[in-house]
Design a protein around this motif. Structure first.
Motif, short mmCIF file in Angstrom:
data_model
loop_
_atom_site.label_atom_id
_atom_site.label_comp_id
_atom_site.label_asym_id
_atom_site.label_seq_id
_atom_site.Cartn_x
_atom_site.Cartn_y
_atom_site.Cartn_z
N ALA A 1 0.80 -1.22 0.00
CA ALA A 1 0.00 0.00 0.00
C ALA A 1 0.84 1.28 0.00
O ALA A 1 0.30 2.38 0.08
CB ALA A 1 -0.92 0.01 1.23
N SER A 2 2.16 1.14 -0.07
CA SER A 2 3.08 2.29 0.01
C SER A 2 2.88 3.08 1.30
O SER A 2 2.85 4.31 1.31
CB SER A 2 2.91 3.20 -1.20
OG SER A 2 3.27 2.52 -2.37
N THR B 1 -5.50 6.89 1.82
CA THR B 1 -5.07 5.69 2.56
C THR B 1 -6.10 4.57 2.39
O THR B 1 -5.74 3.41 2.21
CB THR B 1 -4.86 6.01 4.05
OG1 THR B 1 -3.89 7.06 4.15
CG2 THR B 1 -4.41 4.80 4.82
N LEU B 2 -7.38 4.92 2.43
CA LEU B 2 -8.44 3.92 2.19
C LEU B 2 -8.25 3.24 0.83
O LEU B 2 -8.33 2.02 0.72
CB LEU B 2 -9.82 4.58 2.21
CG LEU B 2 -10.44 4.90 3.56
CD1 LEU B 2 -11.69 5.74 3.36
CD2 LEU B 2 -10.76 3.64 4.31
N ALA C 1 -15.86 -3.98 2.52
CA ALA C 1 -14.97 -4.67 3.44
C ALA C 1 -14.44 -3.75 4.53
O ALA C 1 -14.61 -4.03 5.71
CB ALA C 1 -13.81 -5.28 2.65
N LEU C 2 -13.81 -2.68 4.16
CA LEU C 2 -13.16 -1.83 5.15
C LEU C 2 -14.15 -0.97 5.95
O LEU C 2 -13.87 -0.60 7.08
CB LEU C 2 -12.12 -0.93 4.48
CG LEU C 2 -10.90 -1.68 3.95
CD1 LEU C 2 -10.04 -0.75 3.09
CD2 LEU C 2 -10.08 -2.26 5.09
N LEU C 3 -15.28 -0.66 5.36
CA LEU C 3 -16.25 0.21 6.04
C LEU C 3 -17.47 -0.53 6.57
O LEU C 3 -18.46 0.08 6.95
CB LEU C 3 -16.69 1.34 5.10
CG LEU C 3 -15.56 2.25 4.61
CD1 LEU C 3 -16.12 3.36 3.72
CD2 LEU C 3 -14.78 2.85 5.77
N VAL C 4 -17.38 -1.86 6.65
CA VAL C 4 -18.49 -2.66 7.15
C VAL C 4 -18.81 -2.25 8.58
O VAL C 4 -17.93 -2.12 9.41
CB VAL C 4 -18.12 -4.17 7.09
CG1 VAL C 4 -19.12 -5.00 7.86
CG2 VAL C 4 -18.04 -4.62 5.66
#
Length: 113
Positions: free
Chosen positions: A32-33, A53-54, A68-71
């Motif tokens: 993700a650097s 970043t998201l 996925a990330l905001l579930v």
């Protein structure tokens, strides 16, 4: 609800997805650097991610941000009062993430033995 609850829920989602992908924080950071310490801060809920970043983390994990990330993170719009974030207590998606996290924890405990 305190804003850090959003960061905490995001961090739990991120940790679960990273473990499911079977990669370390350092590997995710490279993909993700981002520095591995940034991944750790995000997973602990110590930092709320920026939009870029998201996108980086979702791309590195090959997942859709909203699926996925905001579930479990929702915004309740205000009418005559200010809006507020609401963390779902046990939606289907949150339940699946929790069960996946528990399964990973059980597997980790067996490996330690």
């Amino acid at each position: 609800m305190p804003p850090n609850q959003v960061a905490i829920q995001f961090g739990e989602n991120l940790r679960c997805l990273r473990k499911r992908a079977e990669i370390s924080q350092e590997d995710l950071g490279l993909r993700a650097s981002l520095h591995r310490t940034e991944i750790g801060l995000l997973e602990r809920g110590a930092r709320t991610p920026r939009i870029d970043t998201l996108v980086k983390v979702a791309s590195a994990l090959d997942v859709r941000i909203e699926c996925a990330l905001l579930v479990g993170i929702n915004w309740n719009p205000g009418s005559t009062q200010a809006g507020a974030f609401k963390i779902e207590e046990e939606s289907e998606a949150v339940r699946l993430i929790r069960e996946g996290r528990e399964a990973l924890d059980e597997r980790a405990e067996r490996w330690k033995e």
